[in-house]
Design a protein around this motif. Structure first.
Motif, mmCIF file in Angstrom:
data_model
loop_
_atom_site.group_PDB
_atom_site.id
_atom_site.type_symbol
_atom_site.label_atom_id
_atom_site.label_comp_id
_atom_site.label_asym_id
_atom_site.label_seq_id
_atom_site.Cartn_x
_atom_site.Cartn_y
_atom_site.Cartn_z
ATOM 1 N N ASN A 132 0.817 -1.214 0.000
ATOM 2 C CA ASN A 132 0.000 0.000 0.000
ATOM 3 C C ASN A 132 0.848 1.261 0.000
ATOM 4 O O ASN A 132 0.346 2.358 -0.256
ATOM 5 N N GLU A 133 2.122 1.111 0.288
ATOM 6 C CA GLU A 133 3.022 2.268 0.339
ATOM 7 C C GLU A 133 3.404 2.724 -1.067
ATOM 8 O O GLU A 133 3.469 1.913 -2.000
ATOM 9 N N LYS A 134 3.693 4.009 -1.196
ATOM 10 C CA LYS A 134 4.066 4.580 -2.488
ATOM 11 C C LYS A 134 5.570 4.386 -2.722
ATOM 12 O O LYS A 134 6.365 5.322 -2.642
ATOM 13 N N LYS A 135 5.918 3.143 -3.012
ATOM 14 C CA LYS A 135 7.297 2.787 -3.284
ATOM 15 C C LYS A 135 7.374 2.024 -4.595
ATOM 16 O O LYS A 135 6.529 1.166 -4.864
ATOM 17 N N ILE A 136 8.372 2.339 -5.407
ATOM 18 C CA ILE A 136 8.596 1.617 -6.645
ATOM 19 C C ILE A 136 10.100 1.420 -6.834
ATOM 20 O O ILE A 136 10.905 1.997 -6.095
ATOM 21 N N ALA A 137 10.484 0.616 -7.815
ATOM 22 C CA ALA A 137 11.900 0.354 -8.062
ATOM 23 C C ALA A 137 12.177 0.316 -9.561
ATOM 24 O O ALA A 137 11.311 -0.052 -10.355
ATOM 25 N N LEU A 138 13.401 0.706 -9.914
ATOM 26 C CA LEU A 138 13.833 0.713 -11.309
ATOM 27 C C LEU A 138 14.888 -0.359 -11.521
ATOM 28 O O LEU A 138 15.700 -0.631 -10.633
ATOM 29 N N GLY A 139 14.884 -0.947 -12.712
ATOM 30 C CA GLY A 139 15.915 -1.907 -13.075
ATOM 31 C C GLY A 139 16.381 -1.673 -14.499
ATOM 32 O O GLY A 139 15.549 -1.550 -15.409
ATOM 33 N N PHE A 140 17.688 -1.574 -14.688
ATOM 34 C CA PHE A 140 18.279 -1.370 -16.011
ATOM 35 C C PHE A 140 18.976 -2.645 -16.468
ATOM 36 O O PHE A 140 19.822 -3.175 -15.745
ATOM 37 N N ASN A 141 18.651 -3.118 -17.661
ATOM 38 C CA ASN A 141 19.375 -4.239 -18.244
ATOM 39 C C ASN A 141 20.575 -3.708 -19.010
ATOM 40 O O ASN A 141 20.437 -2.832 -19.868
ATOM 41 N N ALA A 142 21.747 -4.241 -18.705
ATOM 42 C CA ALA A 142 22.979 -3.802 -19.365
ATOM 43 C C ALA A 142 23.584 -4.969 -20.129
ATOM 44 O O ALA A 142 24.160 -5.887 -19.536
ATOM 45 N N ILE A 153 11.157 11.500 -16.177
ATOM 46 C CA ILE A 153 10.484 10.371 -15.522
ATOM 47 C C ILE A 153 10.731 10.410 -14.017
ATOM 48 O O ILE A 153 9.795 10.251 -13.220
ATOM 49 N N LEU A 154 11.972 10.622 -13.626
ATOM 50 C CA LEU A 154 12.286 10.670 -12.189
ATOM 51 C C LEU A 154 11.562 11.825 -11.507
ATOM 52 O O LEU A 154 11.008 11.660 -10.398
ATOM 53 N N GLU A 155 11.544 12.974 -12.157
ATOM 54 C CA GLU A 155 10.826 14.123 -11.590
ATOM 55 C C GLU A 155 9.333 13.817 -11.461
ATOM 56 O O GLU A 155 8.701 14.166 -10.456
ATOM 57 N N GLY A 156 8.769 13.166 -12.469
ATOM 58 C CA GLY A 156 7.351 12.825 -12.432
ATOM 59 C C GLY A 156 7.023 11.836 -11.343
ATOM 60 O O GLY A 156 6.005 11.960 -10.649
ATOM 61 N N ILE A 157 7.881 10.833 -11.171
ATOM 62 C CA ILE A 157 7.658 9.828 -10.122
ATOM 63 C C ILE A 157 7.748 10.464 -8.736
ATOM 64 O O ILE A 157 6.871 10.275 -7.883
ATOM 65 N N LEU A 158 8.799 11.227 -8.511
ATOM 66 C CA LEU A 158 9.014 11.828 -7.196
ATOM 67 C C LEU A 158 7.956 12.883 -6.873
ATOM 68 O O LEU A 158 7.526 13.015 -5.717
ATOM 69 N N SER A 159 7.520 13.635 -7.879
ATOM 70 C CA SER A 159 6.514 14.675 -7.644
ATOM 71 C C SER A 159 5.161 14.088 -7.254
ATOM 72 O O SER A 159 4.331 14.775 -6.662
ATOM 73 N N ARG A 160 4.946 12.826 -7.568
ATOM 74 C CA ARG A 160 3.696 12.164 -7.197
ATOM 75 C C ARG A 160 3.767 11.511 -5.817
ATOM 76 O O ARG A 160 2.843 10.820 -5.399
ATOM 77 N N GLY A 161 4.870 11.719 -5.149
ATOM 78 C CA GLY A 161 4.998 11.220 -3.782
ATOM 79 C C GLY A 161 5.554 9.818 -3.657
ATOM 80 O O GLY A 161 5.579 9.242 -2.559
ATOM 81 N N TYR A 162 6.029 9.264 -4.767
ATOM 82 C CA TYR A 162 6.624 7.932 -4.707
ATOM 83 C C TYR A 162 8.055 8.008 -4.195
ATOM 84 O O TYR A 162 8.779 8.966 -4.470
ATOM 85 N N LYS A 163 8.453 6.968 -3.490
ATOM 86 C CA LYS A 163 9.843 6.807 -3.093
ATOM 87 C C LYS A 163 10.448 5.728 -3.970
ATOM 88 O O LYS A 163 9.885 4.634 -4.102
ATOM 89 N N ILE A 164 11.584 6.020 -4.591
ATOM 90 C CA ILE A 164 12.250 5.054 -5.458
ATOM 91 C C ILE A 164 13.320 4.340 -4.642
ATOM 92 O O ILE A 164 14.241 4.971 -4.115
ATOM 93 N N ILE A 165 13.189 3.023 -4.531
ATOM 94 C CA ILE A 165 14.136 2.235 -3.744
ATOM 95 C C ILE A 165 14.691 1.097 -4.599
ATOM 96 O O ILE A 165 14.217 0.837 -5.704
ATOM 97 N N LEU A 166 15.689 0.419 -4.084
ATOM 98 C CA LEU A 166 16.265 -0.711 -4.793
ATOM 99 C C LEU A 166 15.263 -1.866 -4.845
ATOM 100 O O LEU A 166 14.464 -2.053 -3.922
#
Length: 252
Positions: A51-61, A220-233
């Motif tokens: 229920n928390e506003k947390k999301i995570a990003l993953g980059f394929n290299a 994208i990062l600005e949009g995510i953070l401005s919506r109150g999400y926390k980006i974590i690993l």
């Protein structure tokens, strides 16, 4: 009294049967599992049920390293960390980049050694490929990676059982695809596609070595953070210990 089997009554009958089955199935059984030929289909983690506003990003290299510095600079600017899923082949070519990502606070995940179709190779070949990439990563960052993201997003029951139960990996997919791997996807399309689909517990897919990704990422990062999400690993987003992944790929 007669019971006429029309479409409406058949629907009611199905609902009744589902409730009866639900009442006799153990509480810890995953009701969302798909069963094919009496075999429960296993799923990797696409997202996390929170229920928390947390999301995570993953980059394929798996390609070049043209944007390593740009990625680190962007993430530093927004104080965001991500997970880089690297292939062993990429590690061989760019060991300093792997160390640079790790030293900058990002996590390093296993993306196979030579990017095979993992759902179609034998268990022995899968283990050999995975451990080869694992060793290359560990030699650079000093620890074994805990997350695995399969090439092409492929998976099978045997692949999941092998990687999770035998090698100890959490298998990670994504529920939001930036589609930055598509040549026709402009930065505007990438931005819109990501920001329109994020939700609590989302895991995002990006790739390095893509010009449009670099252009889109700050917005994208600005949009995510401005919506109150926390980006974590990703490793901090997924449940610890024992968890269940339902048929929609949601871990809880």
């Amino acid at each position: 009294m007669y019971f006429i089997l029309n479409k409406k009554n058949i629907l009611y009958l199905i609902i009744i049967i589902v409730f009866i089955c639900a009442s006799i199935i153990p509480n810890n059984y995953n009701l969302y599992r798909v069963v094919v030929n009496n075999i429960v289909e296993k799923k990797p983690i696409y997202r996390v049920g929170i229920n928390e506003k947390k999301i995570a990003l993953g980059f394929n290299a798996a390609w070049d390293n043209r944007d390593t510095q740009s990625l680190v600079d962007i993430f530093n600017k927004y104080d965001v960390k991500t997970t880089f899923f690297v292939t062993g082949e990429w590690v061989d070519k760019y060991p300093n980049d792997v160390k640079y990502f790790f030293d900058s606070g990002h996590d390093i995940g296993n993306h196979s050694d030579f990017h095979p179709h993992v759902s179609k190779i034998s268990e022995d070949k899968l283990i050999k490929d995975t451990l080869s990439a694992e060793k290359k990563i560990e030699n650079i960052i000093g620890k074994k990676p805990s997350l695995y993201r399969a090439p092409y997003g492929e998976y099978s029951n045997s692949m999941i059982e092998t990687l999770k139960e035998k090698l100890g990996y959490d298998i990670i997919q994504w529920d939001v695809d930036s589609r930055d791997w598509k040549p026709e996807y402009t930065s505007e399309k990438i931005i819109k596609g990501v920001l329109n689909n994020i939700d609590n517990g989302s895991i995002l897919l990006f790739h390095n070595g893509k010009e449009n990704t670099i252009d889109a990422l700050p917005i994208i990062l600005e949009g995510i953070l401005s919506r109150g999400y926390k980006i974590i690993l990703i490793k901090d987003l997924i449940p610890t210990g024992s968890y269940i992944v339902d048929n929609f790929g949601e871990a809880s």
